[in-house]
Design a protein around this motif. Structure first.
Motif, mmCIF file in Angstrom:
data_model
loop_
_atom_site.group_PDB
_atom_site.id
_atom_site.type_symbol
_atom_site.label_atom_id
_atom_site.label_comp_id
_atom_site.label_asym_id
_atom_site.label_seq_id
_atom_site.Cartn_x
_atom_site.Cartn_y
_atom_site.Cartn_z
ATOM 1 N N ALA A 15 0.847 -1.185 0.000
ATOM 2 C CA ALA A 15 0.000 0.000 0.000
ATOM 3 C C ALA A 15 0.885 1.239 0.000
ATOM 4 C CB ALA A 15 -0.943 -0.043 1.204
ATOM 5 N N GLY A 16 0.516 2.243 0.776
ATOM 6 C CA GLY A 16 1.277 3.486 0.762
ATOM 7 C C GLY A 16 2.556 3.394 1.575
ATOM 8 N N ILE A 17 3.475 4.280 1.257
ATOM 9 C CA ILE A 17 4.735 4.336 1.986
ATOM 10 C C ILE A 17 5.139 5.799 2.111
ATOM 11 C CG2 ILE A 17 6.187 4.118 -0.080
ATOM 12 C CD1 ILE A 17 7.995 2.275 1.581
ATOM 13 N N SER A 18 5.635 6.178 3.279
ATOM 14 C CA SER A 18 6.006 7.573 3.530
ATOM 15 C C SER A 18 7.504 7.759 3.323
ATOM 16 C CB SER A 18 5.620 7.982 4.958
ATOM 17 O OG SER A 18 6.187 7.096 5.905
ATOM 18 N N ILE A 19 7.852 8.820 2.601
ATOM 19 C CA ILE A 19 9.255 9.149 2.356
ATOM 20 C C ILE A 19 9.513 10.536 2.931
ATOM 21 C CG2 ILE A 19 11.078 9.351 0.646
ATOM 22 C CD1 ILE A 19 9.399 7.687 -1.243
ATOM 23 N N TRP A 20 10.274 10.574 4.015
ATOM 24 C CA TRP A 20 10.536 11.826 4.715
ATOM 25 C C TRP A 20 11.625 12.621 3.994
ATOM 26 C CZ3 TRP A 20 7.788 13.530 8.999
ATOM 27 C CH2 TRP A 20 6.832 12.625 9.474
ATOM 28 N N PRO A 21 11.754 13.916 4.312
ATOM 29 C CA PRO A 21 12.617 14.811 3.521
ATOM 30 C C PRO A 21 14.041 14.318 3.292
ATOM 31 C CG PRO A 21 11.227 16.119 4.958
ATOM 32 C CD PRO A 21 10.972 14.684 5.319
ATOM 33 N N ARG A 22 14.681 13.760 4.313
ATOM 34 C CA ARG A 22 16.074 13.335 4.138
ATOM 35 C C ARG A 22 16.187 12.208 3.118
ATOM 36 N NH1 ARG A 22 18.982 12.825 9.638
ATOM 37 N NH2 ARG A 22 17.492 11.140 9.919
ATOM 38 N N ALA A 23 15.290 11.217 3.210
ATOM 39 C CA ALA A 23 15.299 10.124 2.231
ATOM 40 C C ALA A 23 14.881 10.624 0.853
ATOM 41 C CB ALA A 23 14.374 9.001 2.693
ATOM 42 N N TRP A 24 13.962 11.601 0.812
ATOM 43 C CA TRP A 24 13.527 12.156 -0.474
ATOM 44 C C TRP A 24 14.686 12.829 -1.188
ATOM 45 C CZ3 TRP A 24 9.410 11.345 -3.366
ATOM 46 C CH2 TRP A 24 9.108 12.242 -4.410
ATOM 47 N N ARG A 25 15.547 13.505 -0.440
ATOM 48 C CA ARG A 25 16.718 14.145 -1.054
ATOM 49 C C ARG A 25 17.660 13.094 -1.642
ATOM 50 N NH1 ARG A 25 16.123 17.659 3.433
ATOM 51 N NH2 ARG A 25 17.653 16.483 4.648
ATOM 52 N N ILE A 26 17.814 11.970 -0.948
ATOM 53 C CA ILE A 26 18.668 10.896 -1.459
ATOM 54 C C ILE A 26 18.097 10.349 -2.763
ATOM 55 C CG2 ILE A 26 19.517 8.557 -1.008
ATOM 56 C CD1 ILE A 26 19.541 9.314 1.991
ATOM 57 N N LEU A 27 16.787 10.137 -2.802
ATOM 58 C CA LEU A 27 16.151 9.666 -4.036
ATOM 59 C C LEU A 27 16.287 10.703 -5.148
ATOM 60 C CD1 LEU A 27 12.876 8.013 -2.663
ATOM 61 C CD2 LEU A 27 15.001 6.891 -3.368
ATOM 62 N N GLY A 28 16.262 11.975 -4.778
ATOM 63 C CA GLY A 28 16.469 13.022 -5.765
ATOM 64 C C GLY A 28 17.857 12.959 -6.366
ATOM 65 N N ASP A 29 18.861 12.723 -5.535
ATOM 66 C CA ASP A 29 20.236 12.607 -6.027
ATOM 67 C C ASP A 29 20.394 11.409 -6.967
ATOM 68 O OD1 ASP A 29 20.912 14.816 -4.529
ATOM 69 O OD2 ASP A 29 21.710 13.653 -2.843
ATOM 70 N N LEU A 30 19.585 10.394 -6.769
ATOM 71 C CA LEU A 30 19.649 9.197 -7.615
ATOM 72 C C LEU A 30 18.810 9.336 -8.877
ATOM 73 C CD1 LEU A 30 19.322 6.423 -4.861
ATOM 74 C CD2 LEU A 30 21.402 7.084 -6.092
ATOM 75 N N GLY A 31 18.073 10.435 -8.990
ATOM 76 C CA GLY A 31 17.210 10.632 -10.139
ATOM 77 C C GLY A 31 15.910 9.857 -10.069
ATOM 78 N N VAL A 32 15.547 9.397 -8.878
ATOM 79 C CA VAL A 32 14.344 8.584 -8.706
ATOM 80 C C VAL A 32 13.148 9.428 -8.292
ATOM 81 C CG1 VAL A 32 13.303 6.716 -7.332
ATOM 82 C CG2 VAL A 32 15.658 6.494 -8.190
ATOM 83 N N ALA A 33 13.384 10.474 -7.514
ATOM 84 C CA ALA A 33 12.275 11.256 -6.953
ATOM 85 C C ALA A 33 11.372 11.833 -8.035
ATOM 86 C CB ALA A 33 12.826 12.372 -6.060
ATOM 87 N N ASP A 34 11.956 12.286 -9.139
ATOM 88 C CA ASP A 34 11.153 12.893 -10.209
ATOM 89 C C ASP A 34 10.150 11.916 -10.804
ATOM 90 O OD1 ASP A 34 12.481 15.249 -9.854
ATOM 91 O OD2 ASP A 34 13.892 14.938 -11.504
ATOM 92 N N ARG A 35 10.428 10.635 -10.703
ATOM 93 C CA ARG A 35 9.526 9.631 -11.263
ATOM 94 C C ARG A 35 8.377 9.291 -10.317
ATOM 95 N NH1 ARG A 35 12.046 4.628 -14.092
ATOM 96 N NH2 ARG A 35 9.798 4.546 -14.454
ATOM 97 N N LEU A 36 8.440 9.774 -9.093
ATOM 98 C CA LEU A 36 7.441 9.400 -8.101
ATOM 99 C C LEU A 36 6.329 10.420 -7.942
ATOM 100 C CD1 LEU A 36 9.828 8.054 -5.324
ATOM 101 C CD2 LEU A 36 8.506 6.727 -6.957
#
Length: 337
Positions: A15-36
């Motif tokens: 189901a749903g999953i929460s991504i807090w700001p620090r982890a979101w920044r890491i996903l952004g650095d990996l180029g993953v956040a934009d796809r979410l």
């Protein structure tokens, strides 16, 4: 790098999953956040309520930098897998069951210089290394669901949790417009079967809006149930020679703070940084353990405490708990103004 996956094919349910700001920044650095994210996160009013709808504590809509991004677990998994397989030098083998470290030496290819065991709360690698039963049942089970479509009105502008007697309901809008929700209920471990949607409706179907609307908008087949567990404290070392534990295999926590997936993402970022910063793998793993084990131990302990408070059933303790939460909410409101 070779990734071994036990399932016959890559995929994720849930189901749903929460991504807090620090982890979101890491996903952004990996180029993953934009796809979410499909767009700007919705401005919602969140907090804690009682079953009759009375607020105990509020978090205003201006706190977007302090609340998580909510995505569907399958969507996060898909984005991570796509980013992984797009990298040169990465091989993903599905349908590979690893029953122990000795199995790794029988696989084709050269022996691995580093083994990252991310095989979940019931990790076979962790059990082999520590030789103890680390998994602890928290005393409650969780039902989870996602609405089939966006639910207009209050469901799209509010979120948070409602605490009753031995029961909690939580909900949050996902970035794709739908709403994720969960119910935690005090139950004996190991109960199976039954109509999960009907169970949830019987438990909280008469609580305040928008809870009835969210349940009605969720297909019965989309409701899943699982007992809640974490790992016993203190947590054991994450590094063992050429082997390192990551994510739930290292520090599975109850979901009360919504930080389990984020902790795994942060593990991966710290591990990568230490491997990049040390000439010897063993030194990098020691540094990783030194950084991540104390932080995740605090997380496990804090989440366990929140769960204990949320699942209180005793009448006198309930009154004291709600009064304390209301007081904290009033102080937080004054500070925010």
């Amino acid at each position: 790098m070779t990734v071994l996956e036990r399932a016959p094919e890559l995929g994720e349910v849930g189901a749903g999953i929460s991504i807090w700001p620090r982890a979101w920044r890491i996903l952004g650095d990996l180029g993953v956040a934009d796809r979410l994210a499909d767009g700007v996160r919705p401005a919602i009013q969140a907090g804690l309520r009682r079953p009759d709808g009375r607020w105990l504590a509020k978090v205003g809509p201006g706190a977007a930098d302090r609340i998580p991004v909510m995505v569907h677990r399958a969507r996060l998994h898909e984005a991570l897998v796509d980013a992984l397989v797009a990298r040169d030098g990465v091989e993903v083998r599905t349908g590979v069951k690893v029953g122990g470290l000795a199995d790794l030496d029988t696989l084709p290819g050269e022996p691995a210089d580093l083994v990252v065991a991310a095989d979940g709360i019931r990790s076979t690698i962790r059990h082999e290394l520590h030789q103890r039963d680390d998994v602890r049942y928290a005393g409650y089970t969780a039902y989870r669901g996602v609405t089939a479509e966006p639910v207009p009105g209050e469901a799209s502008t509010t979120g948070g949790e409602t605490w009753g007697s031995g029961l909690r309901f939580g909900w949050a809008p996902l970035v794709d417009g739908r709403t994720y929700w969960f119910v935690s209920a005090n139950r004996p471990a190991g109960e199976v079967g039954g109509d999960h949607h009907a169970d949830v409706t019987a438990l909280v179907g008469d609580w305040h809006d928008p809870i009835p609307q969210l349940l009605a908008a969720t297909p019965p087949s989309a409701v899943i149930r699982g007992d809640i567990s974490d790992l016993r404290l203190p947590l054991k070392r994450f590094d063992h020679g050429r082997v390192v534990l990551l994510g739930d295999a290292a520090h599975a926590t109850t979901p009360n703070l919504g930080q389990g997936a984020c902790a795994a993402i942060e593990d991966a970022a710290v591990l990568a940084a230490q491997l990049d910063g040390h000439a010897r793998i063993a030194d990098a793993l020691v540094a990783y353990d030194r950084i991540r084990r104390p932080a995740t131990q605090r997380l496990v302990r804090a989440s366990r405490l929140v769960g204990a408070l949320g699942q209180v059933e005793n009448g006198a303790l309930l009154k004291a708990r709600d009064a304390g939460l209301a007081g904290l909410g009033a102080v937080a409101g004054l500070l925010s103004r």
